[in-house]
Enzyme design. Sequence first.
Site, PDB file in Angstrom:
ATOM      1  N   PRO A 147     -54.104 -28.521  37.017  1.00 18.34           N
ATOM      2  CA  PRO A 147     -53.771 -27.746  35.809  1.00 18.34           C
ATOM      3  C   PRO A 147     -52.975 -28.519  34.769  1.00 18.34           C
ATOM      4  O   PRO A 147     -51.830 -28.204  34.502  1.00 18.34           O
ATOM      5  CB  PRO A 147     -52.971 -26.579  36.350  1.00 18.34           C
ATOM      6  CG  PRO A 147     -52.388 -27.085  37.630  1.00 18.34           C
ATOM      7  CD  PRO A 147     -53.322 -28.125  38.165  1.00 18.34           C
ATOM      8  N   CYS A 148     -53.602 -29.516  34.188  1.00 18.69           N
ATOM      9  CA  CYS A 148     -52.902 -30.262  33.152  1.00 18.69           C
ATOM     10  C   CYS A 148     -52.620 -29.357  31.955  1.00 18.69           C
ATOM     11  O   CYS A 148     -51.733 -29.642  31.164  1.00 18.69           O
ATOM     12  CB  CYS A 148     -53.724 -31.462  32.718  1.00 18.69           C
ATOM     13  SG  CYS A 148     -55.455 -31.099  32.458  1.00 18.69           S
ATOM     14  N   HIS A 149     -53.371 -28.288  31.828  1.00 16.97           N
ATOM     15  CA  HIS A 149     -53.156 -27.418  30.675  1.00 16.97           C
ATOM     16  C   HIS A 149     -51.877 -26.606  30.814  1.00 16.97           C
ATOM     17  O   HIS A 149     -51.414 -26.013  29.853  1.00 16.97           O
ATOM     18  CB  HIS A 149     -54.350 -26.480  30.507  1.00 16.97           C
ATOM     19  CG  HIS A 149     -54.608 -25.617  31.696  1.00 16.97           C
ATOM     20  ND1 HIS A 149     -55.277 -26.072  32.813  1.00 16.97           N
ATOM     21  CD2 HIS A 149     -54.287 -24.338  31.953  1.00 16.97           C
ATOM     22  CE1 HIS A 149     -55.355 -25.083  33.685  1.00 16.97           C
ATOM     23  NE2 HIS A 149     -54.755 -24.029  33.205  1.00 16.97           N
TER      24      HIS A 149
END
Length: 179
Positions: A147-149
């Site tokens: 989950p880089c977001h």
Amino acid sequence: MKNQFFRLTIATPDGRFVARYSAKGLAELDFPNSEALVAPKRSEGGAAERASPRAAEANGIPAKIRAWHRATESALKNILAGTEPRNFPPLDPSGTVFQQAVWREMRKIPFGRTKSYGEVAQAIDRPKAVRAVGGACGANPIPILVPCHRVLAAHGKIGGFGGGLGWKRKLLTREGVIL
DNA sequence: CATCAAAAACTCC
DNA sequence: GGAGTTTTTGATG
């Protein structure tokens, strides 16, 4: 590297994603549009591009990979729909030690929550490497599942996003995150 | 192959 | 707005 990667696609309401699997797990996931490739006719659930010379395994896709792909598809669709995914496929992203540490840390961010680049940097014991953490995020081969977001800049700013900021906003909104 | 220089999805003053 | 930090990557000798 003699990648014998298996490339399969995932059709979602947001477009068709492309997943690549190594022998150990999911290695890459691409956003729609990032690569123009021809639709392999009528295969729906996905098609293997580089099937082994012998068609020993059905359709060239080992059962192991298909099981992983099923998990990937389910997890991806869940996140896109704004619900928490239950099971993940094994992940096998290639990168430097530092990058893997960053990605591992990001995976620990709970669904619907966020962290700042600075917090991630602290968590991996390099409080000042915030800039480098940003770089590692950009190098993340498996967006969404890693989950880089969910990593924002300090002070609630959104920061950047490799696949386009529109995606980042949309993903966060669907997870119920308020900027 | 070893070194140098520039850039990056940041943060703080 | 500007300076400070760390890591990665591509050029140079």
